[in-house]
Design an enzyme around this catalytic site. Structure first.
Site, PDB file in Angstrom:
ATOM      1  N   CYS A   1      -6.157   0.812  -8.118  1.00  0.00           N
ATOM      2  CA  CYS A   1      -6.060  -0.343  -7.215  1.00  0.00           C
ATOM      3  C   CYS A   1      -5.797   0.112  -5.779  1.00  0.00           C
ATOM      4  O   CYS A   1      -4.975  -0.476  -5.059  1.00  0.00           O
ATOM      5  CB  CYS A   1      -4.974  -1.305  -7.671  1.00  0.00           C
ATOM      6  SG  CYS A   1      -5.304  -2.061  -9.272  1.00  0.00           S
TER       7      CYS A   1
ATOM      8  N   ASP B   1       6.495  -2.958   0.044  1.00  0.00           N
ATOM      9  CA  ASP B   1       6.160  -2.934  -1.373  1.00  0.00           C
ATOM     10  C   ASP B   1       6.980  -1.813  -2.009  1.00  0.00           C
ATOM     11  O   ASP B   1       6.702  -0.632  -1.812  1.00  0.00           O
ATOM     12  CB  ASP B   1       4.657  -2.673  -1.529  1.00  0.00           C
ATOM     13  CG  ASP B   1       4.222  -2.455  -2.969  1.00  0.00           C
ATOM     14  OD1 ASP B   1       5.088  -2.484  -3.870  1.00  0.00           O
ATOM     15  OD2 ASP B   1       3.015  -2.219  -3.186  1.00  0.00           O
TER      16      ASP B   1
ATOM     17  N   GLN C   1       6.895   1.017  -6.596  1.00  0.00           N
ATOM     18  CA  GLN C   1       6.952   2.379  -7.116  1.00  0.00           C
ATOM     19  C   GLN C   1       8.284   3.066  -6.851  1.00  0.00           C
ATOM     20  O   GLN C   1       8.608   4.059  -7.500  1.00  0.00           O
ATOM     21  CB  GLN C   1       5.812   3.214  -6.526  1.00  0.00           C
ATOM     22  CG  GLN C   1       4.431   2.771  -6.931  1.00  0.00           C
ATOM     23  CD  GLN C   1       4.214   2.821  -8.436  1.00  0.00           C
ATOM     24  OE1 GLN C   1       4.867   3.575  -9.144  1.00  0.00           O
ATOM     25  NE2 GLN C   1       3.295   2.000  -8.925  1.00  0.00           N
TER      26      GLN C   1
ATOM     27  N   LYS D   1       8.277  -2.083 -13.948  1.00  0.00           N
ATOM     28  CA  LYS D   1       8.217  -0.701 -13.477  1.00  0.00           C
ATOM     29  C   LYS D   1       9.603  -0.068 -13.406  1.00  0.00           C
ATOM     30  O   LYS D   1       9.746   1.090 -13.003  1.00  0.00           O
ATOM     31  CB  LYS D   1       7.532  -0.628 -12.115  1.00  0.00           C
ATOM     32  CG  LYS D   1       6.053  -1.037 -12.139  1.00  0.00           C
ATOM     33  CD  LYS D   1       5.417  -0.857 -10.781  1.00  0.00           C
ATOM     34  CE  LYS D   1       4.042  -1.496 -10.708  1.00  0.00           C
ATOM     35  NZ  LYS D   1       3.034  -0.817 -11.536  1.00  0.00           N
TER      36      LYS D   1
ATOM     37  N   HIS E   1      -1.602  -0.205  -2.163  1.00  0.00           N
ATOM     38  CA  HIS E   1      -2.129  -0.824  -3.380  1.00  0.00           C
ATOM     39  C   HIS E   1      -2.822  -2.125  -2.973  1.00  0.00           C
ATOM     40  O   HIS E   1      -2.442  -2.769  -1.990  1.00  0.00           O
ATOM     41  CB  HIS E   1      -0.955  -1.110  -4.321  1.00  0.00           C
ATOM     42  CG  HIS E   1      -1.333  -1.598  -5.678  1.00  0.00           C
ATOM     43  ND1 HIS E   1      -1.722  -2.892  -5.921  1.00  0.00           N
ATOM     44  CD2 HIS E   1      -1.352  -0.966  -6.883  1.00  0.00           C
ATOM     45  CE1 HIS E   1      -1.969  -3.046  -7.208  1.00  0.00           C
ATOM     46  NE2 HIS E   1      -1.754  -1.889  -7.820  1.00  0.00           N
TER      47      HIS E   1
END
Length: 411
Positions: free
Chosen positions: A366, A200, A203, A226, A123
């Site tokens: 993104c 990261d 997700q 999220k 991303h």
């Protein structure tokens, strides 16, 4: 229907509304998950009965707010199996967390001719901060490419990881391909070259258990919105010794221990990174979201979403002219499915689905370098959550076919 599922659905009244006179089917969970009533109620309760600034007052409300705020820090640490709460920094988002690492820690460890290794599936939030760091430091930014099955090419990772690599930054789950990357193996290999690993987890955090000690990552970032929580609250986990080395990047109230006319002394981590009044209500909401997830149990969430994907993916594959990006097998696929329909623009597909009450994302997500690698400008993305049902999957497949037929008939 599963009784547990029935009870869960009652917690999300937003899902019972209509969009364009059709029942809402929300499939954009990778962008923002919905927030259940228990989380909303906890935030309202805080504002109604405990609202005060933290760390600053000696009066009762301030003490109660501070206790609640710091208790959530303990809760977050337990949720991701961090060694202690001092390794948990509150931020506004995954994006801010990653920028903090790149701006503070990156400036400490990356020098001219060093290398930063990221993947082509990142991303922009885990790409641009490293791109800018490489420019500032005259370092080299390298990309790990995809394998033939559109998973991460580990052989390419091994080739590009060198003694010059100082930072490896990687998504635990791709926000486009749905693939979960082998973080533990990546970390082991990176540490052999004395490189630091930044993950990261935006997700993955709502869909699988995370144990930062088992993974041995140096930093890990995620966002509340999220994982059933409110927007505007994020988390950065960092190993305590690394956070201690880092300098703050924002300055002002609350993050100081002492200030004179000519100099200032910072508080210890994590508080030195939390300048000004924080999103206290957001922190309370994050804690409530973790409580909600913990009561459901991550094993149930994983099993439910795996069942949905197992049901959905083979049906989508059968639609003529539909191309799925990422692994084609359920075993290697997370709760995100990106696809295109031949000769149809993703925005047209998403608009057509919206007219039928189905909310999906369309665009480059993104992740423009990944789109270039895939040979497309954009895709349609459906992202699932445990509050979706098998009936939702049937409806989604049917509506995708309806949209395809409509546009083909129109052309």
């Amino acid at each position: 229907m599963d009784k547990k599922f029935e009870n869960v659905i009652k917690d999300f009244p937003i899902l019972s509304q209509k969009i364009n006179d059709e029942p809402l089917l929300y499939l954009d969970n990778a962008a923002t998950s919905q927030t259940p009533n228990p989380v909303l109620n906890e935030m309202v309760s805080f504002y109604q009965s405990e609202n005060a600034n933290v760390h600053r007052g000696v009066y009762t409300l301030a003490n109660e707010a501070t206790t609640a705020y710091e208790n959530v820090r303990e809760q977050v640490a337990e949720f991701i199996h961090a060694p202690n709460a001092k390794s948990i920094v509150y931020t506004r988002s995954t994006t801010e967390s990653l920028n903090l690492v790149a701006s503070s820690f990156g400036d400490l460890v990356v020098h001219e001719s060093d290398e930063i290794l990221i993947t082509i599936m990142e991303h922009h939030s885990n790409l641009i901060p490293w791109q800018q760091l490489a420019k500032r430091k005259h370092a080299k930014l390298k990309y790990v490419e995809l394998a033939d099955d559109q998973t991460l090419d580990i052989a390419d990772f091994k080739r590009k990881l060198t003694e010059r690599t100082k930072i490896v930054a990687v998504a635990q789950m791709s926000n486009v391909l749905g693939v979960t990357n082998p973080i533990k193996e990546i970390t082991r290999l990176a540490h052999q070259q004395h490189a630091y690993v930044v993950v990261d987890a935006a997700q993955s955090v709502a869909h699988q258990s995370i144990d930062v000690q088992d993974l041995d990552v140096d930093f890990l970032a995620f966002s509340g919105h999220k994982m059933l929580g409110p927007t505007g609250i994020g988390v950065l986990f960092g190993k305590a010794e690394l956070l201690d080395e880092m300098n703050p990047v924002q300055f002002g109230g609350e993050m100081i221990e002492a200030v004179s006319r000519t100099q200032a002394k910072w508080q210890s981590a994590p508080w030195k990174f939390e300048a000004g009044t924080q999103n206290i209500g957001g922190v309370i909401g994050l804690g409530a979201a973790i409580t909600y997830i913990s009561k459901l149990k991550m094993t149930w969430i994983e099993a439910t979403e795996h069942k949905l994907l197992t049901y959905l993916l083979p049906q989508l594959v059968q639609i003529k002219g539909l191309t799925i990006y990422g692994p084609q097998t359920v075993a290697e696929h997370g709760s995100i499915v990106a696809f295109n329909l031949a000769n149809l623009h993703p925005h047209d597909v998403a608009t057509g689905l919206d007219m039928l009450g189905v909310e999906v994302r369309a665009g480059h997500h993104c992740a423009q370098p990944l789109m270039t690698t895939l040979g497309v400008e954009s895709t349609v993305r459906a992202s699932l959550s445990f509050y979706n049902s098998l009936a939702d999957m049937d409806r989604f497949v049917y509506d995708v076919k309806m949209v395809k037929e409509f546009f083909n008939r129109e052309s």
